[in-house]
Scaffold this active site. Sequence first.
Site, PDB file in Angstrom:
ATOM      1  N   ASP A  90       0.844  -1.195   0.000  1.00 10.64           N
ATOM      2  CA  ASP A  90       0.000   0.000   0.000  1.00 10.64           C
ATOM      3  C   ASP A  90       0.875   1.239   0.000  1.00 10.64           C
ATOM      4  O   ASP A  90       1.958   1.254   0.569  1.00 10.64           O
ATOM      5  CB  ASP A  90      -0.896   0.010   1.243  1.00 10.64           C
ATOM      6  N   GLU A 147      -2.737  -1.609  -5.321  1.00  9.25           N
ATOM      7  CA  GLU A 147      -3.912  -0.883  -5.767  1.00  9.25           C
ATOM      8  C   GLU A 147      -3.497  -0.015  -6.942  1.00  9.25           C
ATOM      9  O   GLU A 147      -2.417   0.565  -6.928  1.00  9.25           O
ATOM     10  CB  GLU A 147      -4.426   0.018  -4.638  1.00  9.25           C
ATOM     11  N   ASP A 196      -1.641   1.367   7.899  1.00 10.36           N
ATOM     12  CA  ASP A 196      -1.044   1.062   6.599  1.00 10.36           C
ATOM     13  C   ASP A 196      -0.798  -0.436   6.400  1.00 10.36           C
ATOM     14  O   ASP A 196      -1.015  -0.970   5.314  1.00 10.36           O
ATOM     15  CB  ASP A 196       0.278   1.830   6.426  1.00 10.36           C
TER      16      ASP A 196
END
Length: 253
Positions: free
Chosen positions: A68, A152, A234
């Site tokens: 991430d 992502e 996170d």
Amino acid sequence: MKSGQLFIAKSKEPLSIRWSRELSSEPSSITISKDRAGRYFVSMLCEFEAKRGRPSPMPISNKTVGIDLGLHDLFITSDGEKSGNPRHTKRYERKLAYLQRQLSKKQKGSSNRAKAKLKVARLHAKIADCRMDATHKASRKLINENQVVCVESLKVKGMIKNPKLAKHIADANWGEFVRQLQYKAEWAERQVVEIDRFFPSSKRCSGCGFVHESLPLSIREWECPECKAHHDRDINAALNIKTAGLAGLVGGA
Ligand SMILES: [Zn+2]
């Protein structure tokens, strides 16, 4: 061929050169270019014999990781590793502002202006180089260690309407980072899975699936009201990204 000294026509002394790699053969052509920062580049066209016509695949690893984009780090992994962020822009920001101020004071068309302009261009080039170096090292490490890397996509990241985060995305160069992961994965016959639909990666508990209605960016750690798991914001998001990426692989999504 061992890379050695380089002479060009009419030069008596060898060029002061930094080799980026060893040459695989005698170059068949040499191109010299100069960028806006006044740096010279020599590119040489060489032949090399590739095994099976492509870079060799890496042995299969049984590791999978979700990553991430962080506020303070370039990325955080589902293993709990935080990359740190070189933040070169920040370190050089003041110097850049100073040089730009100097430049604006110089008279148009003057040689002093040209010199000041070159200084600004050199610093820009330095920042870009440092950033590129950091993303290359990080993407290489992730591909070396993992068979599957889940991320992502930037499209999803762009949906986050937060100016602070948006600036950071530009700074951390997320798009370039994902591009590097993808081609390095292809060479190594490893896989990058991009999650490109909206998925509440930060707000979802990676343990039990509980989803918060909202979780402001200022909250860096939280406890799940359902299963009482304690989460680093996170790392929890990276874990969810890993789960979603693997689900996509299995489901063929
Ligand atoms: Zn939970």
